[in-house]
Enzyme design. Structure first.
Site, PDB file in Angstrom:
ATOM      1  N   SER A   1      48.637  17.550  36.464  1.00 13.49           N
ATOM      2  CA  SER A   1      47.850  16.600  37.287  1.00 13.49           C
ATOM      3  C   SER A   1      48.563  15.130  36.829  1.00 13.49           C
ATOM      4  CB  SER A   1      46.338  16.439  36.505  1.00 13.49           C
ATOM      5  OG  SER A   1      45.755  15.266  36.880  1.00 13.49           O
TER       6      SER A   1
ATOM      7  N   HIS B   1      48.896  18.328  41.121  1.00 11.81           N
ATOM      8  CA  HIS B   1      47.484  18.186  41.471  1.00 11.81           C
ATOM      9  C   HIS B   1      47.198  16.878  41.428  1.00 11.81           C
ATOM     10  CE1 HIS B   1      43.449  19.928  40.697  1.00 11.81           C
ATOM     11  NE2 HIS B   1      43.296  18.640  39.846  1.00 11.81           N
TER      12      HIS B   1
ATOM     13  N   ASP C   1      43.939  14.179  41.635  1.00 10.53           N
ATOM     14  CA  ASP C   1      42.659  14.007  41.177  1.00 10.53           C
ATOM     15  C   ASP C   1      42.320  12.595  42.161  1.00 10.53           C
ATOM     16  OD1 ASP C   1      42.033  15.908  39.424  1.00 10.53           O
ATOM     17  OD2 ASP C   1      43.442  15.260  38.077  1.00 10.53           O
TER      18      ASP C   1
ATOM     19  N   MET D   1      38.950  10.354  43.010  1.00 11.27           N
ATOM     20  CA  MET D   1      37.603  10.131  42.573  1.00 11.27           C
ATOM     21  C   MET D   1      36.940   8.887  43.140  1.00 11.27           C
ATOM     22  SD  MET D   1      38.461  10.416  38.456  1.00 11.27           S
ATOM     23  CE  MET D   1      39.151  11.862  37.915  1.00 11.27           C
TER      24      MET D   1
ATOM     25  N   HIS E   1      42.406  17.461  44.651  1.00  7.31           N
ATOM     26  CA  HIS E   1      40.991  17.939  44.280  1.00  7.31           C
ATOM     27  C   HIS E   1      40.276  16.869  44.606  1.00  7.31           C
ATOM     28  CE1 HIS E   1      38.723  18.636  40.031  1.00  7.31           C
ATOM     29  NE2 HIS E   1      38.160  18.558  41.132  1.00  7.31           N
TER      30      HIS E   1
ATOM     31  N   MET F   1      37.122  15.002  43.930  1.00  9.04           N
ATOM     32  CA  MET F   1      36.046  14.731  43.492  1.00  9.04           C
ATOM     33  C   MET F   1      35.054  13.602  43.891  1.00  9.04           C
ATOM     34  SD  MET F   1      37.437  15.017  39.643  1.00  9.04           S
ATOM     35  CE  MET F   1      39.130  14.806  40.348  1.00  9.04           C
TER      36      MET F   1
ATOM     37  N   MET G   1      35.945  24.290  36.662  1.00  5.83           N
ATOM     38  CA  MET G   1      36.206  22.999  35.849  1.00  5.83           C
ATOM     39  C   MET G   1      35.789  23.563  34.207  1.00  5.83           C
ATOM     40  SD  MET G   1      37.130  20.772  37.690  1.00  5.83           S
ATOM     41  CE  MET G   1      37.543  19.518  36.350  1.00  5.83           C
TER      42      MET G   1
ATOM     43  N   GLY H   1      41.910  13.702  29.814  1.00  3.96           N
ATOM     44  CA  GLY H   1      41.978  13.707  28.319  1.00  3.96           C
ATOM     45  C   GLY H   1      40.775  14.331  27.578  1.00  3.96           C
TER      46      GLY H   1
ATOM     47  N   ASP I   1      40.867  23.407  35.073  1.00  7.56           N
ATOM     48  CA  ASP I   1      41.456  22.229  35.151  1.00  7.56           C
ATOM     49  C   ASP I   1      40.311  21.637  34.287  1.00  7.56           C
ATOM     50  OD1 ASP I   1      41.831  19.567  35.787  1.00  7.56           O
ATOM     51  OD2 ASP I   1      40.842  19.654  37.874  1.00  7.56           O
TER      52      ASP I   1
ATOM     53  N   GLY J   1      47.022  17.586  32.781  1.00  5.92           N
ATOM     54  CA  GLY J   1      47.392  16.088  32.727  1.00  5.92           C
ATOM     55  C   GLY J   1      48.045  15.808  31.414  1.00  5.92           C
TER      56      GLY J   1
HETATM   57  C1  DX5 Z   1      39.307  15.922  35.717  1.00 10.81           C
HETATM   58  C2  DX5 Z   1      40.446  16.026  36.337  1.00 10.81           C
HETATM   59  C3  DX5 Z   1      41.524  16.764  36.065  1.00 10.81           C
HETATM   60  C4  DX5 Z   1      42.289  15.970  34.916  1.00 10.81           C
HETATM   61  C5  DX5 Z   1      42.556  16.738  33.804  1.00 10.81           C
HETATM   62  O1  DX5 Z   1      38.173  14.972  35.939  1.00 10.81           O
HETATM   63  O2  DX5 Z   1      39.870  16.850  37.614  1.00 10.81           O
HETATM   64  O3  DX5 Z   1      42.636  17.399  36.734  1.00 10.81           O
HETATM   65  O4  DX5 Z   1      43.155  15.156  35.217  1.00 10.81           O
HETATM   66  O5  DX5 Z   1      43.229  16.078  32.955  1.00 10.81           O
HETATM   67  P1  DX5 Z   1      43.585  16.560  31.461  1.00 10.81           P
HETATM   68  O6  DX5 Z   1      44.565  17.606  31.507  1.00 10.81           O
HETATM   69  O7  DX5 Z   1      44.006  15.506  30.519  1.00 10.81           O
HETATM   70  O8  DX5 Z   1      42.316  17.167  30.768  1.00 10.81           O
HETATM   71 ZN    ZN Z   2      41.568  17.894  38.922  1.00  6.98          ZN
END
Ligand code: DX5
Ligand code: ZN
Length: 222
Positions: free
Chosen positions: A7, A32, A34, A36, A65, A67, A137, A145, A175, A197
């Site tokens: 990610s 990936h 993300d 948002m 992805h 969100m 999820m 993180g 994820d 990520g």
């Molecule tokens: C969470 C995201 C993830 C995130 C994962 O909101 O959808 O894809 O980047 O990050 P790590 O691997 O650091 O949990």
């Molecule tokens: Zn994601």
């Protein structure tokens, strides 16, 4: 099969192309992305311009992805920018079928559905036959993180049984909080695509070594 999907949310954005090429060379299977919107999740990240910038930098599939509260607003822009697949949240789609068909047949892209840790896994069952990927999820989305929610392992196992029954070709992705200490549990429960990520781009020994190590651990646990 164990696919690693780094990610880029946790990448160094000043060196994004370089970091993506590094994980590509190390054998990452897809990237990936993300997205948002500050509404569906309490954070803002990136838009189609990032996919457009990355497209010529890598041959890996770019997985988006979404969100966001209104995914329909963004599909075309990301598709034009070079996205290969979309993952949309069941939480914002009372009936996801029209969007699944739009993504597959009009845009010609792969489609996944995703659900948060507080949604019953059974909610995805009616749509499994039509999708390429089901994402469980393993944290509440919004930030990289976070720690893997332990109850996710049972949820992935439940999803695996359902997928095997209805559409064994459908990929099962996890994820959130996937790292060397959690990937084995998710893989053992039946996941075969692993988003990471922090564990990739924040790794002490670098993203390439982390990508390889995560795949080895997943394969060993499957
Ligand atoms: C969470 C995201 C993830 C995130 C994962 O909101 O959808 O894809 O980047 O990050 P790590 O691997 O650091 O949990
Ligand atoms: Zn994601």
């Amino acid at each position: 099969m164990a696919a690693i999907a780094p990610s880029i949310l946790s990448a160094d954005f000043a060196r994004l192309g370089e970091q993506v090429r590094e994980v590509e060379l190390a054998g990452a299977d897809r990237i990936h992305v993300d997205v948002m919107d500050g509404h569906f999740v309490p954070n803002l990240s990136m838009g189609a311009v990032v996919v457009k910038g990355l497209r010529p930098a890598t041959r890996l599939p770019l997985e988006v992805h979404l969100m966001v509260a209104y995914p329909d607003k963004f599909l075309e822009g990301f598709a034009k920018a070079g996205a290969d697949s979309f993952i949309v949240h069941l939480e914002v789609l009372p009936d996801p079928r029209p969007m699944i068909r739009h993504i597959k047949h009009t845009l010609g892209k792969k489609v996944g559905l995703v659900f948060n840790p507080d949604m019953p896994v059974s909610r995805i069952e009616p749509y499994l036959a039509e999708i390429d990927l089901a994402l469980c999820m393993t944290v509440f989305p919004g930030f990289g993180g976070q720690a893997y929610i332990p109850a996710s392992t049972t949820r992935v196992r439940e999803l695996r049984a359902m997928v095997n029954r209805v559409n064994p070709a459908c990929e099962i992705e996890v994820d959130g909080g996937i790292d060397a200490s959690t990937i084995g549990a998710a893989a053992g429960a039946g996941a075969n695509v692993f988003v990471a990520g922090t564990a990739v781009f924040g790794a002490k020994d670098g993203p390439a070594a982390a990508t390889k190590h995560l795949r080895e651990l997943a394969l060993a646990a499957q």
